[in-house]
Write an enzyme that holds these catalytic residues in place. Structure first.
Site, PDB file in Angstrom:
ATOM      1  N   GLU A 324      -1.955   8.797   7.748  1.00  0.00           N
ATOM      2  CA  GLU A 324      -0.558   9.131   7.447  1.00  0.00           C
ATOM      3  C   GLU A 324       0.159   8.025   6.678  1.00  0.00           C
ATOM      4  O   GLU A 324       1.366   7.827   6.838  1.00  0.00           O
ATOM      5  CB  GLU A 324       0.200   9.460   8.739  1.00  0.00           C
ATOM      6  CG  GLU A 324      -0.386  10.621   9.519  1.00  0.00           C
ATOM      7  CD  GLU A 324       0.315  10.886  10.844  1.00  0.00           C
ATOM      8  OE1 GLU A 324       1.428  10.351  11.052  1.00  0.00           O
ATOM      9  OE2 GLU A 324      -0.241  11.625  11.682  1.00  0.00           O
ATOM     10  N   GLU A 414      -5.590  16.098  12.370  1.00  0.00           N
ATOM     11  CA  GLU A 414      -4.659  15.950  13.488  1.00  0.00           C
ATOM     12  C   GLU A 414      -3.634  17.072  13.364  1.00  0.00           C
ATOM     13  O   GLU A 414      -2.938  17.158  12.345  1.00  0.00           O
ATOM     14  CB  GLU A 414      -3.996  14.588  13.398  1.00  0.00           C
ATOM     15  CG  GLU A 414      -3.358  14.064  14.651  1.00  0.00           C
ATOM     16  CD  GLU A 414      -2.800  12.658  14.418  1.00  0.00           C
ATOM     17  OE1 GLU A 414      -1.564  12.510  14.499  1.00  0.00           O
ATOM     18  OE2 GLU A 414      -3.586  11.731  14.139  1.00  0.00           O
TER      19      GLU A 414
END
Length: 473
Positions: A324, A414
């Site tokens: 991320e 995720e």
């Protein structure tokens, strides 16, 4: 409410009434069709004309409360898949919105900061015959919506996935796993779960164990170890491997130094940008010999010790560091794409070349092109998606196909909500695996009901632990 101003450009479909007046046909067919936001149903939002460059008679603004939205009603003559684009202006910086089709699954769409209206790809929508609703719902808010456009989706061509891993010294374990992943890609999806304990919980609820377990090396970070943490992720990974499973590993890298350790930002939140003054750009610019650079190497070497334990145990690792990054909320992405890419390359060289870790399959975890470190050090592309509704996440899937030119396999590394297999197949969203985050997501009915988990885990499209036994052969 039916939108009254679909704009087909030069291909506008018109129907003649007997009186000689013209009526606009509001049904997506075989050409792109645009619907103006000012003609849609507004909830908590308003029409404005202050921002130049809009089409039609205005645009919609006022997305500042969680329930604020604009609802488009469109018709389709049959069930059909369409590409969706949104013409929007993110004049207050990068934003994210939620798109909801027929009050069902939500998908998240990213609007890059812009001073003008831009057409943004927003994935796909599977319209059923008759009327459908498409909601654009606040999420981050503070953006302007001008219109949406629907274009019939073209069939997805077969992917041209790279045959080999980038590391020429990759060991037989890594090669066997990569070959197996290539063999199922586009045909099946691997079920996955963050943390071994939650994978076992799923088995209790559904009778099926996830094929993949993801673990986090967070507690092996030196700045946490010196404060007393004891990691167990390696043992969990080996346990799942020994029962025939596949292992993914990420690393919430606690900053090497500069932890605030205040009431608001405790030392254990030191992977967040808000919790440290560690500056990765300045550290990399200073180079070897600088104290903070030395700490970066110390941390990588500490993690190498744990990865070597997995290599010695014969565990091939889907390795997902610096996850991320483009969000900026973790310190490795806080200074923009260039330092993040440089840190990725440092990690790759230190672990692969210096430490001889040849059991790693390198998984990149962002979608924006400017953040991509390059094909030469990335084996698999992935993204993290937190949107409710158990949808197919087609927006991010399409973005990653574009990023990797359809030569890299793509994973939902995720997620908050496990995707429904029927939607994945209908949307041609051929994710390699999904992994649901742990506590407060997998066990939360607002994200994943037990009924939905049973539907997913007992579906023929979804591979579970019992169905991948012998994957090495």
């Amino acid at each position: 409410m039916v939108n009254l101003r679909p704009n087909l450009g030069g291909l506008l479909a018109l129907a003649l009434f007997s009186t000689g007046t013209l009526a606009r046909v509001c049904k997506p067919r075989d050409v792109p069709i645009t619907y103006e936001a000012e003609d849609a149903l507004l909830t908590g939002t308003t029409i404005d004309t202050a921002q130049a460059g809009f089409t039609g008679t205005g645009y919609v603004t006022g997305f500042d409360e969680s329930t604020d939205k604009v609802t488009f009603t469109v018709s389709s003559p049959s069930q059909k898949l369409y590409d969706l684009s949104i013409r929007a202006a993110a004049i207050y910086g990068d934003k994210r919105t939620h798109v909801i089709l027929n009050n069902g699954a939500a998908s998240e769409v990213y609007f890059a900061a812009s001073t003008s209206f831009q057409s943004v790809p927003a994935g796909q929508v599977l319209l059923h015959a008759g009327e459908n609703t498409i909601d654009i719902v606040n999420n981050w808010g503070w953006y302007l919506i001008d219109s949406i456009t629907l274009t019939p989706s073209a069939p997805r061509p077969p992917p041209q996935i790279n045959a080999n891993l980038n590391n020429p010294a990759a060991n037989s374990d890594a090669k066997a796993l990569y070959a197996y992943l290539r063999s199922i890609y586009g045909k099946k999806i691997l079920s996955g779960q963050q943390e071994l304990s939650w994978a076992n919980w799923i088995a209790q609820q559904t009778g099926k164990t996830p094929a993949l377990v993801a673990v986090d090396l967070m507690d092996y970070s030196p700045s946490r170890v010196e404060r007393g943490t004891v990691g167990t992720a390696v043992e969990e990974a080996i346990t799942h491997h020994n029962r025939g499973g596949i292992v993914s590993v990420l690393w919430h890298w606690n900053a090497p130094v500069g932890l605030y350790d205040t009431e608001e930002n405790k030392w254990w939140s030191g992977f967040y940008t808000r919790a440290t003054d560690f500056d990765i750009a300045a550290t990399l610019a200073a180079g070897p010999g600088n104290a903070n650079y030395t700490l970066i190497i110390r941390d990588i070497d500490a993690i190498a010790v744990q990865l070597k334990r997995l290599q010695s145990a014969g565990v091939p690792v889907l390795w997902r560091p610096l996850h991320e990054a483009e969000g900026g909320w973790f310190w490795w992405g806080a200074k923009g794409p260039e330092p993040a890419k440089e840190l990725w390359n440092l990690l790759y060289e230190r672990l692969t070349v210096h430490h001889g870790l040849n059991n790693l399959i390198w998984v990149w975890n962002s979608v924006l092109p400017e953040w991509y470190p390059g094909d030469e050090t990335v084996d698999i592309l992935s993204v993290d998606v937190y949107a409710q509704g158990n949808g197919p996440m087609s927006t991010q899937f399409n973005e990653l196909i574009e990023l990797g030119k359809d030569k890299k396999m793509i994973a939902a590394a995720e997620v908050g909500a496990a995707p429904l297999p029927d939607l994945l197949q209908a949307y041609q969203a051929n994710w390699l695996w999904f992994a649901v985050w742990g506590d407060s997501f997998i066990n939360n009915v607002e994200w994943n009901s037990v009924e939905t988990l049973n539907t997913i885990y007992n579906h023929e499209y979804v591979l579970t632990l019992d169905e991948i036994q012998g994957w090495r052969g």
